[in-house]
Design an enzyme around this catalytic site. Sequence first.
Site, PDB file in Angstrom:
ATOM      1  N   HIS A   1      18.012  27.934  12.281  1.00  0.00           N
ATOM      2  CA  HIS A   1      18.941  29.031  12.044  1.00  0.00           C
ATOM      3  C   HIS A   1      19.724  28.884  10.739  1.00  0.00           C
ATOM      4  CE1 HIS A   1      20.850  32.331  14.794  1.00  0.00           C
ATOM      5  NE2 HIS A   1      20.533  32.782  13.603  1.00  0.00           N
TER       6      HIS A   1
ATOM      7  N   ASP B   1      22.328  34.558  20.484  1.00  0.00           N
ATOM      8  CA  ASP B   1      22.260  33.100  20.399  1.00  0.00           C
ATOM      9  C   ASP B   1      23.019  32.493  21.575  1.00  0.00           C
ATOM     10  OD1 ASP B   1      22.234  30.423  19.356  1.00  0.00           O
ATOM     11  OD2 ASP B   1      22.421  31.182  17.311  1.00  0.00           O
TER      12      ASP B   1
ATOM     13  N   HIS C   1      24.549  29.809  20.840  1.00  0.00           N
ATOM     14  CA  HIS C   1      25.573  29.144  20.021  1.00  0.00           C
ATOM     15  C   HIS C   1      26.110  30.100  18.952  1.00  0.00           C
ATOM     16  CE1 HIS C   1      22.254  26.314  21.086  1.00  0.00           C
ATOM     17  NE2 HIS C   1      23.250  25.524  21.475  1.00  0.00           N
TER      18      HIS C   1
ATOM     19  N   ASP D   1      27.121  29.093  15.957  1.00  0.00           N
ATOM     20  CA  ASP D   1      26.758  28.547  14.635  1.00  0.00           C
ATOM     21  C   ASP D   1      27.870  28.799  13.628  1.00  0.00           C
ATOM     22  OD1 ASP D   1      24.430  27.728  15.837  1.00  0.00           O
ATOM     23  OD2 ASP D   1      23.247  29.439  15.135  1.00  0.00           O
TER      24      ASP D   1
ATOM     25  N   HIS E   1      21.837  23.998  11.077  1.00  0.00           N
ATOM     26  CA  HIS E   1      21.654  25.265  11.799  1.00  0.00           C
ATOM     27  C   HIS E   1      22.922  25.641  12.576  1.00  0.00           C
ATOM     28  CE1 HIS E   1      19.853  23.351  15.749  1.00  0.00           C
ATOM     29  NE2 HIS E   1      20.979  22.801  15.402  1.00  0.00           N
TER      30      HIS E   1
ATOM     31  N   ASP F   1      18.106  34.116  17.668  1.00  0.00           N
ATOM     32  CA  ASP F   1      17.785  32.714  17.922  1.00  0.00           C
ATOM     33  C   ASP F   1      17.051  32.646  19.264  1.00  0.00           C
ATOM     34  OD1 ASP F   1      18.067  29.993  18.876  1.00  0.00           O
ATOM     35  OD2 ASP F   1      19.822  29.711  17.594  1.00  0.00           O
TER      36      ASP F   1
ATOM     37  N   ASP G   1      17.017  30.533  21.437  1.00  0.00           N
ATOM     38  CA  ASP G   1      17.804  30.011  22.570  1.00  0.00           C
ATOM     39  C   ASP G   1      18.802  31.014  23.147  1.00  0.00           C
ATOM     40  OD1 ASP G   1      20.244  29.748  21.093  1.00  0.00           O
ATOM     41  OD2 ASP G   1      19.686  27.731  20.437  1.00  0.00           O
TER      42      ASP G   1
ATOM     43  N   GLU H   1      14.324  29.562  15.067  1.00  0.00           N
ATOM     44  CA  GLU H   1      14.392  28.410  15.978  1.00  0.00           C
ATOM     45  C   GLU H   1      13.151  28.233  16.857  1.00  0.00           C
ATOM     46  OE1 GLU H   1      16.716  25.927  16.231  1.00  0.00           O
ATOM     47  OE2 GLU H   1      18.126  26.684  14.736  1.00  0.00           O
TER      48      GLU H   1
END
Length: 286
Positions: A76, A103, A105, A107, A120, A206, A208, A251
């Site tokens: 990312h 995402d 996260h 980030d 990332h 992303d 995830d 990712e």
Amino acid sequence: MGPSSLRTAGLVEALVELGHSVADMGQVVPVPGPALEHPNKALKALPAIAAWTAALAEAAYQISADAMPIFLGGDHSMSAGTVSGIARRAGELGKPLFVLWLDAHPDFHTLDTTTSGNLHGVPLAYASGLSGFQGYFPKLQANVSPERICALGIRSVDPAERVALAEAGVTVHDMRAIDEHGIAPLLRAFLERVAAEGGMLHVSFDVDFLDPAIAPAVGTTVPGGATFREAHLVMEMLHDSGLVTSLDLVELNPFLDERGRTATLMVDLTASLMGRRIMDRPTRSY
Ligand SMILES: NC(=[NH2+])NCCC[C@H](N)C(=O)O
Ligand SMILES: [Mn+2]
Ligand SMILES: [Mn+2]
């Protein structure tokens, strides 16, 4: 390996089948910069990521003039370049840029606050114009305003990120909010803002964001992610909005995949965003 895997899973063919004309621009090539010393000794691959960010920002700026770019990663950290390059283009066009960050996260680390040192974890903070990148990452030509960012699907936030997100005014819809309200109303409210301001919308996706049960091919899985149906609904609503002007797919790590199922799912979700639908709908439903 991520981009190769998305190509192998039929990304271009899926887009062509939907009637889009596709030009595969191949690989962006970074120009290596000097070695960089930073007080945070945890930082990994800082000169390489700084070089990638410069090359990707330039590529994103150039391509966004006359096409809808889809950037394939890679981790990312790619989005430090893509979002800042698109922000520069949006600035020239006099349009407000919005970012939807899908995402687990946010980030939202700076080079000083990351403890893992994995870059990332920083792209959204960099593209938002947070301080702490000067002298290491390329000087930002334009940034996305944090109030125009919506992070959706969030379920893993580090303490420094929590503080920085609140200070910057980023809209964070975590999994609890999705459970409580449903994903559609949260996204609809954001899309209405983008439409009301005549904005451009960059989507940064992303892997995830998705629940690991349906998308195992990512290094930073977090349980309790978006379901298959939630993810397709998001993509279908984005398509119906007609607002999306650029996209990151990041990712994907095919070494962690099971018979290509994550790559295939990412292609199918991209197809939903680009117009694939189960049935025609009489009216816009977002
Ligand atoms: N793009 C990602 N998968 N980011 C994960 C970041 C995880 C953690 N916040 C870190 O900074 O290390
Ligand atoms: Mn991410
Ligand atoms: Mn993530």
